[in-house]
Write a protein that holds these residues in place. Structure first.
Motif, PDB file in Angstrom:
ATOM      1  N   ASP A 272     -13.820 -10.825   2.439  1.00 17.64           N
ATOM      2  CA  ASP A 272     -15.211 -11.195   2.384  1.00 17.64           C
ATOM      3  C   ASP A 272     -15.570 -12.438   2.513  1.00 17.64           C
ATOM      4  N   ALA A 273     -16.473 -12.749   2.622  1.00 15.64           N
ATOM      5  CA  ALA A 273     -17.003 -15.009   2.818  1.00 15.64           C
ATOM      6  C   ALA A 273     -16.814 -15.285   2.259  1.00 15.64           C
ATOM      7  N   ASN A 274     -16.788 -14.994   0.959  1.00 14.84           N
ATOM      8  CA  ASN A 274     -16.285 -16.270  -0.120  1.00 14.84           C
ATOM      9  C   ASN A 274     -15.182 -15.920  -0.172  1.00 14.84           C
ATOM     10  N   GLU A 275     -14.336 -14.609   0.014  1.00 17.50           N
ATOM     11  CA  GLU A 275     -13.435 -15.339  -0.193  1.00 17.50           C
ATOM     12  C   GLU A 275     -12.097 -16.089  -0.068  1.00 17.50           C
ATOM     13  N   GLU A 276     -10.753 -16.600  -0.870  1.00 18.70           N
ATOM     14  CA  GLU A 276      -9.972 -17.663  -0.098  1.00 18.70           C
ATOM     15  C   GLU A 276      -9.084 -16.573   0.120  1.00 18.70           C
ATOM     16  N   LYS A 277      -8.749 -14.952  -0.237  1.00 17.94           N
ATOM     17  CA  LYS A 277      -7.397 -14.503  -0.239  1.00 17.94           C
ATOM     18  C   LYS A 277      -7.804 -13.277   0.508  1.00 17.94           C
ATOM     19  N   MET A 278      -6.386 -13.196   1.341  1.00 20.45           N
ATOM     20  CA  MET A 278      -6.940 -11.822   2.067  1.00 20.45           C
ATOM     21  C   MET A 278      -5.937 -10.378   1.870  1.00 20.45           C
ATOM     22  N   HIS A 279      -6.582  -9.700   1.511  1.00 21.23           N
ATOM     23  CA  HIS A 279      -6.698  -8.106   1.079  1.00 21.23           C
ATOM     24  C   HIS A 279      -5.385  -7.248   2.323  1.00 21.23           C
ATOM     25  N   PHE A 280      -4.876  -6.319   1.174  1.00 21.84           N
ATOM     26  CA  PHE A 280      -3.676  -5.503   2.228  1.00 21.84           C
ATOM     27  C   PHE A 280      -3.852  -3.937   1.781  1.00 21.84           C
ATOM     28  N   GLY A 281      -3.920  -3.221   3.319  1.00 20.77           N
ATOM     29  CA  GLY A 281      -4.683  -1.795   3.300  1.00 20.77           C
ATOM     30  C   GLY A 281      -5.452  -1.490   4.083  1.00 20.77           C
ATOM     31  N   PRO A 282      -6.101  -0.027   3.910  1.00 21.25           N
ATOM     32  CA  PRO A 282      -5.258   0.933   3.264  1.00 21.25           C
ATOM     33  C   PRO A 282      -4.094   1.583   4.138  1.00 21.25           C
ATOM     34  N   LEU A 283      -3.756   2.425   3.747  1.00 20.73           N
ATOM     35  CA  LEU A 283      -2.333   3.127   3.674  1.00 20.73           C
ATOM     36  C   LEU A 283      -3.136   3.587   4.742  1.00 20.73           C
ATOM     37  N   TRP A 284      -2.222   3.967   5.824  1.00 17.39           N
ATOM     38  CA  TRP A 284      -3.151   4.934   6.975  1.00 17.39           C
ATOM     39  C   TRP A 284      -2.051   5.613   8.696  1.00 17.39           C
ATOM     40  N   ASP A 285      -2.541   6.818   8.594  1.00 17.46           N
ATOM     41  CA  ASP A 285      -1.294   7.037  10.186  1.00 17.46           C
ATOM     42  C   ASP A 285      -0.388   7.308   9.294  1.00 17.46           C
ATOM     43  N   LEU A 286      -0.506   8.804   8.778  1.00 14.77           N
ATOM     44  CA  LEU A 286       0.672   8.715   8.035  1.00 14.77           C
ATOM     45  C   LEU A 286       1.989  10.296   8.951  1.00 14.77           C
ATOM     46  N   ASP A 287       0.646  10.488  10.129  1.00 13.67           N
ATOM     47  CA  ASP A 287       1.879  12.279  10.258  1.00 13.67           C
ATOM     48  C   ASP A 287       3.221  12.179  10.753  1.00 13.67           C
ATOM     49  N   LEU A 288       3.563  10.185  10.835  1.00 16.32           N
ATOM     50  CA  LEU A 288       5.004  10.780  11.678  1.00 16.32           C
ATOM     51  C   LEU A 288       6.212  10.271  10.325  1.00 16.32           C
ATOM     52  N   GLY A 289       5.072  10.070   8.676  1.00 20.91           N
ATOM     53  CA  GLY A 289       5.487   9.169   7.783  1.00 20.91           C
ATOM     54  C   GLY A 289       6.117  10.647   7.290  1.00 20.91           C
ATOM     55  N   TYR A 290       7.138  10.094   6.111  1.00 24.47           N
ATOM     56  CA  TYR A 290       7.837  11.076   4.763  1.00 24.47           C
ATOM     57  C   TYR A 290       8.843  11.670   5.954  1.00 24.47           C
ATOM     58  N   ASP A 291       9.412  11.170   6.079  1.00 24.52           N
ATOM     59  CA  ASP A 291      10.740  11.323   7.679  1.00 24.52           C
ATOM     60  C   ASP A 291      10.284  12.179   8.628  1.00 24.52           C
ATOM     61  N   ASN A 292       9.494  11.949   9.167  1.00 25.88           N
ATOM     62  CA  ASN A 292       9.243  12.897  10.355  1.00 25.88           C
ATOM     63  C   ASN A 292       9.043  12.345  11.390  1.00 25.88           C
ATOM     64  N   SER A 293       9.576  11.740  11.642  1.00 27.13           N
ATOM     65  CA  SER A 293      10.085  10.362  13.365  1.00 27.13           C
ATOM     66  C   SER A 293      11.343  10.414  13.327  1.00 27.13           C
ATOM     67  N   SER A 294      11.803  10.703  15.170  1.00 28.75           N
ATOM     68  CA  SER A 294      13.480  11.074  14.801  1.00 28.75           C
ATOM     69  C   SER A 294      14.054   9.652  15.056  1.00 28.75           C
ATOM     70  N   GLU A 295      12.934   8.727  15.496  1.00 31.05           N
ATOM     71  CA  GLU A 295      12.952   7.764  16.026  1.00 31.05           C
ATOM     72  C   GLU A 295      13.729   6.643  14.815  1.00 31.05           C
ATOM     73  N   LYS A 296      13.989   6.650  13.193  1.00 25.32           N
ATOM     74  CA  LYS A 296      14.509   6.358  12.990  1.00 25.32           C
ATOM     75  C   LYS A 296      14.659   7.172  12.009  1.00 25.32           C
ATOM     76  N   SER A 297      15.535   7.721  10.683  1.00 23.55           N
ATOM     77  CA  SER A 297      14.934   8.414   9.379  1.00 23.55           C
ATOM     78  C   SER A 297      15.122   6.629   8.103  1.00 23.55           C
ATOM     79  N   LEU A 298      13.677   7.543   7.538  1.00 26.75           N
ATOM     80  CA  LEU A 298      13.949   6.219   6.125  1.00 26.75           C
ATOM     81  C   LEU A 298      13.751   6.728   4.931  1.00 26.75           C
ATOM     82  N   MET A 299      15.115   8.185   4.609  1.00 22.53           N
ATOM     83  CA  MET A 299      14.878   8.847   4.218  1.00 22.53           C
ATOM     84  C   MET A 299      15.975   7.863   3.148  1.00 22.53           C
TER      85      MET A 299
END
Length: 456
Positions: A272-299
């Motif tokens: 926000d305008a009055n903040e010095e530090k950046m926040h991270f998030g949200p978690l988003w777009d997970l259709d290929l998450g949880y080991d659902n990609s053939s590009e590389k397994s993250l198991m």
């Protein structure tokens, strides 16, 4: 004449009743009917077209006139027959209930590459478990478009600056998205230090003045230079001076838990305008998450060490892992989540979501065969039994989280060893938090000689 007029009025009334009866609820989730103006096809993800939306939930049918619709997404738009959409209402609506945003813009996610169709909804549950300030919510629905059944969709928040979403000033707050070539859009800033692209999502239009754009560019440059500097571990001179530490750790640990192949080229950050530090998030777009990609397994892989060419934020996270504070914070947070029941929480929510979509998924897979290949880069294991996809999702949770606990501790211990390379304590042991210890005498997971993980 009166008889003719009466007959005409009866016919009109009957036609109106018949029209209303056309809109019925297909399964035990709400049904949405969208009728575009003139029956036009939705061919753009930039330009809206006019439509009417009818929402049927039990005995209640709500009609929304003067609504607009367009396509959304990247690969899910260009490479999928079952396409996702963005909806814009004439007035703000509470589609998910009073506890969520009242907004004009909403998404209809197709979840076509995810055969369980619940990965994005599960990530909302994970976001709540992590205590994240905002994570897009989910409600499943059946969708008809211009009279054609299109399958199971998910109503979700548009990731935008808005009350009960990214809740910062529309005029002066900053909302950035780390992207790559596939998702870049103007206004855009490409950093000079790490070559990372940042979409400026907010301020928009006339609020994004030249001075504000310069200020955002200067922040990006200072942040990345702090990451790369010799003082990067210093809390005042290094990268920690630029970020909300709690949000950074929650977002990153969450990204590692989901094993999302796209996590490091779609990263949201805001302040926000009055903040010095950046926040991270949200978690988003997970259709290929949880080991659902053939590009590389993250198991059994860490997100930050995949070495993928189009995710340059890996370099930032790899640098952070060299900081004992960051490594310890990641270990401690993951251990805390596990102690609080992370695995069982996710497994129970997988079961709950399976129940929610049970009827609607049956109709969906009549339209879109359950064993049909959607993307060439999607997971290669295809089944005719829905519960086999659920099994794979649970297997990932039960294998990946214990792996992460060990991998985090090992990474931390290796970092300590690198930082004290002149030590003669070759026999040093480390516990699961990366803390040095004598040779253990009680049961647990330990690291010895930097690499080997031993469970006694």
């Amino acid at each position: 004449m009166r008889h003719l007029l009466f007959s005409l009025l009866v016919s009109i009334a009957a036609a109106g009743t018949l029209s209303a009866q056309q809109y019925r609820q297909l399964t035990d989730v709400p049904t949405i009917y969208i009728e575009t103006e003139g029956g036009k096809n939705i061919v753009s993800k930039e330009d809206y077209i006019n439509c009417t939306l009818i929402y049927v939930d039990g005995e209640q049918t709500t009609r929304y006139e003067n609504t607009q619709i367009r396509g959304r997404g990247n690969s899910s738009w260009w490479s999928s027959e079952k396409k996702p959409y963005r909806i814009k209402f004439e007035k703000k609506q509470e589609l998910l209930g009073s506890g969520f945003a009242k907004a004009k813009s909403w998404t209809l996610l197709a979840n076509h590459g995810d055969k369980t169709m619940i990965r994005n909804a599960l990530t909302y549950d994970l976001g709540r478990f992590l205590g994240m300030k905002f994570c897009p919510a989910a409600k499943f629905t059946d969708l008809y478009l211009n009279g054609e059944y299109r399958g199971t969709f998910q109503i979700s928040d548009q990731v935008q600056v808005h009350k009960k979403r990214v809740d910062i000033s529309e005029e002066d707050g900053w909302f950035l998205e780390v992207v790559n070539e596939n998702s870049k859009e103007e206004p855009l800033i490409t950093s000079t230090r790490y070559g990372i692209m940042y979409n400026i999502k907010n301020p928009e239009d006339e609020y994004l003045t030249v001075n504000k754009r310069i200020a955002i560019g200067q922040w990006i440059q200072r942040f990345e230079e702090a990451v790369a500097s010799d003082d990067f571990k210093d809390p005042q001179k290094g990268y920690r001076a630029f970020v909300d530490e709690e949000d950074l750790i929650n977002w990153y640990v969450g990204a590692e838990i989901t094993g999302n192949i796209d996590a490091l080229y779609s990263i949201y950050m805001y302040k926000d305008a009055n903040e010095e530090k950046m926040h991270f998030g949200p978690l988003w777009d997970l259709d290929l998450g949880y080991d659902n990609s053939s590009e590389k397994s993250l198991m059994r892989q860490m997100e930050a060490y995949l070495g993928l060419w189009n995710r340059p934020f890996e370099k930032v996270l790899q640098r952070m892992w060299q900081d004992p504070w960051f490594a310890n914070a990641c270990c401690q947070r993951l251990n805390q989540l596990i102690d609080n029941g992370l695995q069982q929480y996710l497994i129970s929510h997988i079961d709950s979501l399976r129940t929610v979509v049970w009827q609607t998924k049956t109709e969906n897979y009549k339209r879109w065969p359950i064993d049909q290949v959607v993307y060439s880069w999607a997971k290669k294991a295809y089944y005719k039994d829905y519960d086999l996809y659920i099994r794979d999702l649970k297997d990932f949770v039960n294998i990946h989280i214990p792996y992460l606990q060990q991998a985090f501790a090992q990474r931390y211990a290796t970092g300590i060893a690198e930082a004290t390379a002149d030590t003669k304590e070759d026999g040093m042991w480390y516990d699961i938090n990366g803390q040095g210890t004598n040779k253990p005498t009680k049961k647990g997971i330990y690291i010895h000689n930097q690499q080997k993980i031993i469970a006694k």
